[in-house]
Design an enzyme around this catalytic site. Structure first.
Site, PDB file in Angstrom:
ATOM      1  N   ARG A  20     -15.024 -37.121  -1.800  1.00 35.17           N
ATOM      2  CA  ARG A  20     -15.113 -35.321  -2.453  1.00 35.17           C
ATOM      3  C   ARG A  20     -14.509 -34.497  -1.194  1.00 35.17           C
ATOM      4  O   ARG A  20     -14.534 -33.665  -1.551  1.00 35.17           O
ATOM      5  CB  ARG A  20     -16.910 -35.606  -2.136  1.00 35.17           C
ATOM      6  N   ASN A  38     -21.738 -37.988  -5.233  1.00 32.52           N
ATOM      7  CA  ASN A  38     -21.979 -39.331  -5.704  1.00 32.52           C
ATOM      8  C   ASN A  38     -22.851 -40.065  -6.304  1.00 32.52           C
ATOM      9  O   ASN A  38     -23.833 -38.480  -6.577  1.00 32.52           O
ATOM     10  CB  ASN A  38     -21.249 -40.316  -4.330  1.00 32.52           C
TER      11      ASN A  38
END
Length: 92
Positions: A20, A38
């Site tokens: 990320r 996520n």
């Protein structure tokens, strides 16, 4: 040119490897807004909004495997309606 937004669902070894954060840096370089988060199934959802060419460049980066620490098995792409994000954030 009008902004576009795309949602990408990235599968493989993409959680716990800085995916990320690397995606956030890549999106910032491309001047995109949106987010990465996520998902419960082990994937990462990436929503990117901006100039069409820049969104395509991020999607291609995701398909090529993202950061070196990740292993991308597949990327599913779909249009996303919202384009008015402020910056590119990491969601929890």
């Amino acid at each position: 040119m009008d902004k576009v937004a795309t949602a990408a669902y990235v599968y493989g070894v993409v959680q716990g490897v800085g995916f990320r954060y690397s995606t956030q840096r890549q999106a910032a370089q491309l001047e995109l807004s949106g987010y990465a988060r996520n998902c419960d199934d082990g994937s990462v959802e990436v929503v990117a909004s901006g100039e069409p060419h820049a969104v395509e460049m991020l999607i291609e980066w995701l398909k090529q495997g993202g950061p070196r620490s990740a292993r991308v098995d597949k990327v599913l792409i779909e249009p996303h309606g919202k384009t008015d994000y402020k910056g590119f954030t990491i969601r929890y």
